[in-house]
Scaffold this motif. Structure first.
Motif, mmCIF file in Angstrom:
data_model
loop_
_atom_site.group_PDB
_atom_site.id
_atom_site.type_symbol
_atom_site.label_atom_id
_atom_site.label_comp_id
_atom_site.label_asym_id
_atom_site.label_seq_id
_atom_site.Cartn_x
_atom_site.Cartn_y
_atom_site.Cartn_z
ATOM 1 N N ASN A 21 -13.479 7.910 5.901
ATOM 2 C CA ASN A 21 -13.773 8.184 4.499
ATOM 3 C C ASN A 21 -14.974 7.363 4.067
ATOM 4 O O ASN A 21 -15.185 6.242 4.538
ATOM 5 N N SER A 77 -8.772 4.534 6.426
ATOM 6 C CA SER A 77 -7.991 5.491 5.638
ATOM 7 C C SER A 77 -7.596 4.892 4.288
ATOM 8 O O SER A 77 -6.633 5.331 3.676
ATOM 9 N N TYR A 78 -8.360 3.907 3.837
ATOM 10 C CA TYR A 78 -8.023 3.172 2.613
ATOM 11 C C TYR A 78 -6.595 2.634 2.693
ATOM 12 O O TYR A 78 -5.807 2.761 1.777
ATOM 13 N N HIS A 131 -5.908 -0.551 -2.667
ATOM 14 C CA HIS A 131 -7.140 -0.385 -1.895
ATOM 15 C C HIS A 131 -7.850 0.931 -2.208
ATOM 16 O O HIS A 131 -9.007 1.111 -1.819
ATOM 17 N N PHE A 132 -7.144 1.855 -2.861
ATOM 18 C CA PHE A 132 -7.727 3.165 -3.156
ATOM 19 C C PHE A 132 -8.268 3.147 -4.580
ATOM 20 O O PHE A 132 -7.542 2.803 -5.519
ATOM 21 N N ASN A 152 -1.558 2.189 -4.601
ATOM 22 C CA ASN A 152 -2.280 1.574 -3.492
ATOM 23 C C ASN A 152 -3.486 0.828 -4.053
ATOM 24 O O ASN A 152 -4.422 1.455 -4.549
ATOM 25 N N ASN A 158 -2.538 8.436 -7.273
ATOM 26 C CA ASN A 158 -2.327 7.211 -6.503
ATOM 27 C C ASN A 158 -1.159 6.462 -7.131
ATOM 28 O O ASN A 158 -1.276 5.908 -8.224
ATOM 29 N N ALA A 204 -3.766 5.269 2.268
ATOM 30 C CA ALA A 204 -3.741 6.121 1.077
ATOM 31 C C ALA A 204 -3.932 7.579 1.437
ATOM 32 O O ALA A 204 -3.320 8.467 0.837
ATOM 33 N N SER A 260 0.832 -1.194 0.000
ATOM 34 C CA SER A 260 0.000 0.000 0.000
ATOM 35 C C SER A 260 0.871 1.251 0.000
ATOM 36 O O SER A 260 1.952 1.278 0.583
#
Length: 229
Positions: A217, A207-208, A66-67, A64, A61, A211, A20
């Protein structure tokens, strides 16, 4: 209070990464460039791009998984740089832009006082009969200020031919949660539209996975509307 909305037209990319990473941010880019080169896709024309003295910029990005965005626009009530993860603080927001209020945002939260509003406006001619914008709403004050006297808010106001709404220029608000309620901290919290359980861990799911800096979020949200091509 501080609020941040991340706007992007990019959908989730099916690319695998080994670890990440935090998003990176860049301020100082003219708002016309941000709208025409980053936000708008599939429109014949975008013009009359303006912004108040709120905080806005570009984010990317770097990898990551996950984002859900590769890049896009970040709008904030604090410093743009404060958006970048990992989540190392429960109160990182940077200097207030002192950009004041906005009547349409105030209307979404029953006339509450609005501070540090970030407003970007533009005209566009759509190439099809619908528009779609994907975004995330995050806050450094979530969830600890949920259902308090502070209630951060995000609005996406659309006006034009065939549209008749209650906001400025007969606009409608297309920034809505899946239950059709406005995007506010209280509504996000009370109806569980946040991503996992927010906490102060540097790479927490909230927080993703590092990220972004913000404690809480939303899930990926979509603003959509039918328009006249």
């Amino acid at each position: 209070m501080k609020k941040t909305a991340l706007l992007s037209l990019f959908l989730i990319f099916s690319v695998s990464f080994l670890f990440s990473q935090a998003i990176t941010t860049q301020s100082g880019i003219p708002v016309t460039v941000l709208v025409q080169d980053t936000l708008i896709n599939g429109c014949v024309q975008a013009s009359n791009v303006t912004a108040n003295n709120g905080a806005y910029g570009y984010f990317r990005n770097p990898g990551n998984p996950h984002f859900p965005f590769k890049s896009g626009i970040v709008m904030s009530t604090g410093a743009i740089s404060a958006a970048a993860g990992p989540n190392t603080s429960t109160s990182s927001s940077g200097a207030s832009p002192g950009s004041g209020s906005d009547p349409d945002l105030a209307a979404l939260v029953s006339g509450a006082n609005i501070n540090d509003a970030c407003v970007i406006e533009f005209d566009f001619i759509p190439a099809s009969d619908s528009i779609v914008f994907n975004y995330i709403f995050g806050s450094e004050e979530f969830p600890e200020y949920a259902n308090s006297s502070f209630n951060d808010v995000f609005g996406f106001f659309l006006s034009g031919p065939g549209i008749n709404g209650p906001y400025t220029n007969n606009a409608i608000n297309i920034a809505l949660l899946p239950n059709n309620m406005p995007v506010t901290i209280n509504n996000v919290h009370n109806y569980n539209y946040y991503y996992a359980s927010p906490n102060s861990g540097q790479t927490s799911p909230g927080s993703y996975y590092g990220a972004v800096q913000f404690d809480g979020n939303t899930i990926l949200l979509t603003a959509r509307a039918e328009v006249q091509a």
